[in-house]
Design a protein around this motif. Structure first.
Motif, PDB file in Angstrom:
ATOM      1  N   HIS A   1      23.558 -10.486   1.182  1.00 40.67           N
ATOM      2  CA  HIS A   1      24.333 -10.087   2.356  1.00 40.67           C
ATOM      3  C   HIS A   1      24.635 -11.312   3.213  1.00 40.67           C
ATOM      4  CE1 HIS A   1      21.049 -10.504   5.326  1.00 40.67           C
ATOM      5  NE2 HIS A   1      20.258 -10.096   4.356  1.00 40.67           N
ATOM      6  N   PHE A   2      25.761 -11.260   3.875  1.00 39.91           N
ATOM      7  CA  PHE A   2      26.202 -12.330   4.775  1.00 39.91           C
ATOM      8  C   PHE A   2      26.939 -11.658   5.924  1.00 39.91           C
ATOM      9  CE2 PHE A   2      27.849 -15.949   6.665  1.00 39.91           C
ATOM     10  CZ  PHE A   2      27.625 -17.117   5.949  1.00 39.91           C
ATOM     11  N   SER A   3      26.487 -11.902   7.149  1.00 39.01           N
ATOM     12  CA  SER A   3      27.138 -11.286   8.305  1.00 39.01           C
ATOM     13  C   SER A   3      27.379 -12.332   9.383  1.00 39.01           C
ATOM     14  CB  SER A   3      26.292 -10.144   8.869  1.00 39.01           C
ATOM     15  OG  SER A   3      25.061 -10.631   9.369  1.00 39.01           O
ATOM     16  N   SER A   4      28.412 -12.101  10.178  1.00 40.09           N
ATOM     17  CA  SER A   4      28.759 -13.020  11.255  1.00 40.09           C
ATOM     18  C   SER A   4      29.407 -12.240  12.388  1.00 40.09           C
ATOM     19  CB  SER A   4      29.726 -14.095  10.740  1.00 40.09           C
ATOM     20  OG  SER A   4      30.169 -14.924  11.797  1.00 40.09           O
ATOM     21  N   TYR A   5      29.098 -12.659  13.629  1.00 38.85           N
ATOM     22  CA  TYR A   5      29.726 -12.035  14.796  1.00 38.85           C
ATOM     23  C   TYR A   5      30.102 -13.124  15.789  1.00 38.85           C
ATOM     24  CZ  TYR A   5      30.459  -9.297  19.022  1.00 38.85           C
ATOM     25  OH  TYR A   5      30.995  -8.755  20.160  1.00 38.85           O
ATOM     26  N   ASN A   6      31.394 -13.258  16.041  1.00 32.79           N
ATOM     27  CA  ASN A   6      31.934 -14.216  16.993  1.00 32.79           C
ATOM     28  C   ASN A   6      32.192 -13.471  18.305  1.00 32.79           C
ATOM     29  OD1 ASN A   6      33.662 -15.833  18.560  1.00 32.79           O
ATOM     30  ND2 ASN A   6      34.618 -16.767  16.765  1.00 32.79           N
TER      31      ASN A   6
ATOM     32  N   ASN B   1      35.403 -11.580  19.393  1.00 32.22           N
ATOM     33  CA  ASN B   1      35.036 -10.260  18.886  1.00 32.22           C
ATOM     34  C   ASN B   1      35.397 -10.115  17.404  1.00 32.22           C
ATOM     35  OD1 ASN B   1      33.832  -7.726  19.160  1.00 32.22           O
ATOM     36  ND2 ASN B   1      35.784  -6.728  19.626  1.00 32.22           N
ATOM     37  N   PHE B   2      35.210 -11.217  16.655  1.00 31.56           N
ATOM     38  CA  PHE B   2      35.403 -11.197  15.210  1.00 31.56           C
ATOM     39  C   PHE B   2      34.075 -10.825  14.551  1.00 31.56           C
ATOM     40  CE2 PHE B   2      39.015 -14.586  15.013  1.00 31.56           C
ATOM     41  CZ  PHE B   2      39.860 -13.688  15.637  1.00 31.56           C
ATOM     42  N   ARG B   3      34.132  -9.898  13.617  1.00 30.59           N
ATOM     43  CA  ARG B   3      32.915  -9.493  12.918  1.00 30.59           C
ATOM     44  C   ARG B   3      33.168  -9.507  11.410  1.00 30.59           C
ATOM     45  NH1 ARG B   3      28.482  -6.917  14.794  1.00 30.59           N
ATOM     46  NH2 ARG B   3      29.551  -6.381  16.743  1.00 30.59           N
ATOM     47  N   PHE B   4      32.208 -10.052  10.674  1.00 27.77           N
ATOM     48  CA  PHE B   4      32.298 -10.114   9.216  1.00 27.77           C
ATOM     49  C   PHE B   4      30.998  -9.593   8.620  1.00 27.77           C
ATOM     50  CE2 PHE B   4      31.268 -12.504   5.303  1.00 27.77           C
ATOM     51  CZ  PHE B   4      32.338 -12.129   4.504  1.00 27.77           C
ATOM     52  N   GLU B   5      31.107  -8.630   7.703  1.00 27.19           N
ATOM     53  CA  GLU B   5      29.936  -8.072   7.023  1.00 27.19           C
ATOM     54  C   GLU B   5      30.237  -8.025   5.531  1.00 27.19           C
ATOM     55  OE1 GLU B   5      27.071  -7.111   8.301  1.00 27.19           O
ATOM     56  OE2 GLU B   5      27.510  -7.117  10.462  1.00 27.19           O
ATOM     57  N   SER B   6      29.326  -8.532   4.726  1.00 24.89           N
ATOM     58  CA  SER B   6      29.532  -8.488   3.279  1.00 24.89           C
ATOM     59  C   SER B   6      28.211  -8.243   2.562  1.00 24.89           C
ATOM     60  CB  SER B   6      30.143  -9.802   2.784  1.00 24.89           C
ATOM     61  OG  SER B   6      29.234 -10.871   2.964  1.00 24.89           O
TER      62      SER B   6
ATOM     63  N   LYS C   1      31.176 -21.141  17.636  1.00 25.54           N
ATOM     64  CA  LYS C   1      29.821 -20.633  17.412  1.00 25.54           C
ATOM     65  C   LYS C   1      29.869 -19.139  17.119  1.00 25.54           C
ATOM     66  CE  LYS C   1      25.253 -20.218  17.787  1.00 25.54           C
ATOM     67  NZ  LYS C   1      25.155 -18.765  17.574  1.00 25.54           N
ATOM     68  N   ALA C   2      29.053 -18.706  16.156  1.00 24.45           N
ATOM     69  CA  ALA C   2      28.936 -17.286  15.834  1.00 24.45           C
ATOM     70  C   ALA C   2      27.496 -16.984  15.439  1.00 24.45           C
ATOM     71  CB  ALA C   2      29.890 -16.905  14.702  1.00 24.45           C
ATOM     72  N   GLU C   3      27.088 -15.747  15.661  1.00 23.18           N
ATOM     73  CA  GLU C   3      25.769 -15.306  15.209  1.00 23.18           C
ATOM     74  C   GLU C   3      25.867 -14.962  13.723  1.00 23.18           C
ATOM     75  OE1 GLU C   3      24.657 -12.033  17.618  1.00 23.18           O
ATOM     76  OE2 GLU C   3      24.657 -13.180  19.495  1.00 23.18           O
ATOM     77  N   MET C   4      25.016 -15.592  12.919  1.00 24.58           N
ATOM     78  CA  MET C   4      25.107 -15.400  11.473  1.00 24.58           C
ATOM     79  C   MET C   4      23.744 -15.129  10.866  1.00 24.58           C
ATOM     80  SD  MET C   4      27.794 -18.291  10.161  1.00 24.58           S
ATOM     81  CE  MET C   4      29.443 -18.407  10.853  1.00 24.58           C
ATOM     82  N   THR C   5      23.740 -14.274   9.862  1.00 26.41           N
ATOM     83  CA  THR C   5      22.539 -14.041   9.055  1.00 26.41           C
ATOM     84  C   THR C   5      22.965 -13.925   7.603  1.00 26.41           C
ATOM     85  OG1 THR C   5      22.688 -11.627   9.293  1.00 26.41           O
ATOM     86  CG2 THR C   5      21.326 -12.817  10.899  1.00 26.41           C
ATOM     87  N   ARG C   6      22.097 -14.397   6.722  1.00 26.15           N
ATOM     88  CA  ARG C   6      22.331 -14.195   5.303  1.00 26.15           C
ATOM     89  C   ARG C   6      20.993 -14.099   4.600  1.00 26.15           C
ATOM     90  NH1 ARG C   6      25.624 -18.684   2.344  1.00 26.15           N
ATOM     91  NH2 ARG C   6      25.408 -17.030   0.802  1.00 26.15           N
TER      92      ARG C   6
ATOM     93  N   VAL D   1      44.647 -26.987   2.245  1.00 20.77           N
ATOM     94  CA  VAL D   1      44.032 -25.870   2.959  1.00 20.77           C
ATOM     95  C   VAL D   1      44.369 -25.980   4.442  1.00 20.77           C
ATOM     96  CG1 VAL D   1      41.833 -24.851   3.655  1.00 20.77           C
ATOM     97  CG2 VAL D   1      42.163 -25.610   1.302  1.00 20.77           C
ATOM     98  N   TYR D   2      44.726 -24.855   5.051  1.00 22.98           N
ATOM     99  CA  TYR D   2      44.980 -24.802   6.493  1.00 22.98           C
ATOM    100  C   TYR D   2      43.993 -23.807   7.102  1.00 22.98           C
ATOM    101  CZ  TYR D   2      47.427 -24.285  10.949  1.00 22.98           C
ATOM    102  OH  TYR D   2      47.742 -24.262  12.286  1.00 22.98           O
ATOM    103  N   PHE D   3      43.109 -24.304   7.974  1.00 28.22           N
ATOM    104  CA  PHE D   3      42.072 -23.460   8.558  1.00 28.22           C
ATOM    105  C   PHE D   3      42.624 -22.686   9.756  1.00 28.22           C
ATOM    106  CE2 PHE D   3      39.485 -26.862   6.575  1.00 28.22           C
ATOM    107  CZ  PHE D   3      38.745 -26.061   5.722  1.00 28.22           C
ATOM    108  N   LEU D   4      42.539 -21.376   9.677  1.00 32.81           N
ATOM    109  CA  LEU D   4      42.935 -20.516  10.790  1.00 32.81           C
ATOM    110  C   LEU D   4      41.790 -20.336  11.780  1.00 32.81           C
ATOM    111  CD1 LEU D   4      44.727 -17.868   8.581  1.00 32.81           C
ATOM    112  CD2 LEU D   4      45.851 -19.542  10.049  1.00 32.81           C
ATOM    113  N   ASN D   5      40.562 -20.346  11.267  1.00 34.59           N
ATOM    114  CA  ASN D   5      39.386 -20.201  12.126  1.00 34.59           C
ATOM    115  C   ASN D   5      38.161 -20.667  11.347  1.00 34.59           C
ATOM    116  OD1 ASN D   5      38.582 -19.005  14.839  1.00 34.59           O
ATOM    117  ND2 ASN D   5      37.076 -18.041  13.496  1.00 34.59           N
ATOM    118  N   ILE D   6      37.225 -21.317  12.036  1.00 39.74           N
ATOM    119  CA  ILE D   6      35.974 -21.748  11.407  1.00 39.74           C
ATOM    120  C   ILE D   6      34.824 -21.379  12.332  1.00 39.74           C
ATOM    121  CG2 ILE D   6      34.677 -23.646  10.391  1.00 39.74           C
ATOM    122  CD1 ILE D   6      37.211 -25.197  10.072  1.00 39.74           C
ATOM    123  N   GLU D   7      33.807 -20.740  11.781  1.00 40.39           N
ATOM    124  CA  GLU D   7      32.637 -20.345  12.561  1.00 40.39           C
ATOM    125  C   GLU D   7      31.385 -20.959  11.958  1.00 40.39           C
ATOM    126  OE1 GLU D   7      32.729 -16.113  12.504  1.00 40.39           O
ATOM    127  OE2 GLU D   7      34.547 -15.973  13.714  1.00 40.39           O
TER     128      GLU D   7
END
Length: 278
Positions: A143-148, A152-157, A130-135, A104-110
């Motif tokens: 639901h799982f969300s993250s904002y770096n 300015n990376f944002r993840f919503e699922s 560091k990122a703001e995360m809620t699940r 595995v090669y990590f491109l980014n970890i939050e």
């Protein structure tokens, strides 16, 4: 929970032996969500080291997002501390090979917590941020969300769990094969079945996995006439085995095949195995 010594004994799924050193960290990944996307190899190579080939699946390059709850992470000989050891995490990864070993090669970890992010980055050297995360979960919808903020990376699922799977699919067993070290009958029969490799008078080849192991090279399906064969097996220092093999590709054919071969070796003091294609 299983004792660590019991976990370390369960190595039948591994394609090579455990490292010849003591373990360093313990951690649990719980409630994990795996998401995968095909990407163009030329685009992916812009973000990976040029000396590490991309580990392809079904001939394609992939990037994955893995979102999970990290729990009870701790160094060897130290206890876990809940306010440091437990946090939400997301990693963006791809898959590369080094010396024919996939990894595995990590491109980014939050990570969710400041102190956990700082410690993890210092101790592991991995690109934690560091990122703001809620699940959470409501009406069976997770639901799982993250904002770096930094990037300015944002993840919503949002997702629901499906039916529990108790058996491996053909994709799990066959689709992810390349260079394998097989150490038990169950794994061998799962991949090849007894009839695939025949011995004298049509009887299945007898392999005593208490004393032997199998090295297998399995190529992806192809519609070109392709043969793959072992060239040599070399034993080096510190119990390292190197299997050198050769692939020959001919003309296009009207059917597909999955070229492969196996080598049976005595399982004596083998600590590391390397596959090398000429």
């Amino acid at each position: 929970m299983k004792e660590i010594k019991d976990i370390l004994k369960n190595i039948s799924h591994r394609t090579w032996g455990l490292p010849n050193r003591k373990w360093s960290y313990y951690q649990q990944w719980n409630d994990a969500l795996f998401l995968h996307w095909k990407v163009e190899e030329s685009e992916l190579q812009k973000f990976t080291p040029s000396n590490l080939p991309i580990d392809k699946f079904q001939g394609e390059s992939w990037v994955s997002i893995v979102a999970f709850s990290m729990e009870k992470i701790r160094p060897r000989n130290l206890p876990s501390i809940s306010w440091i050891s437990n946090f939400a995490e997301i990693n963006v990864r791809t898959y590369l090979t080094k010396d024919n070993k996939p990894g595995v090669y990590f491109l980014n970890i939050e990570a969710q917590k400041n102190i956990s992010t700082f410690i993890a980055k210092k101790l592991s050297g991995l690109p934690y941020e560091k990122a703001e995360m809620t699940r959470g979960e409501k009406d069976n919808l997770k639901h799982f969300s993250s904002y770096n903020k930094k990037k300015n990376f944002r993840f919503e699922s949002k997702f629901r769990l499906g039916k529990e799977l108790t058996e491996k699919s053909e994709l799990d067993i066959v689709g992810n094969l390349s260079n394998l070290v097989i150490r038990n009958d169950e794994k061998f029969n799962e991949i090849f079945s007894m009839a695939t490799v025949m011995g004298k008078q049509g009887r299945p080849t007898e392999i005593d996995f208490s004393k032997e192991l199998v090295l297998a090279v399995i190529l992806p399906e192809t519609d070109f006439e392709t043969s793959v064969m072992p060239v040599s097996v070399q034993k080096g220092e510190n119990g390292k085995i190197t299997l050198i093999y050769q692939k020959v590709v001919g003309q296009k054919q009207s059917y597909v095949s999955k070229p492969s071969f196996i080598v049976v070796l005595e399982n004596e003091d083998i600590l590391d195995i390397e596959f090398v294609e000429l």
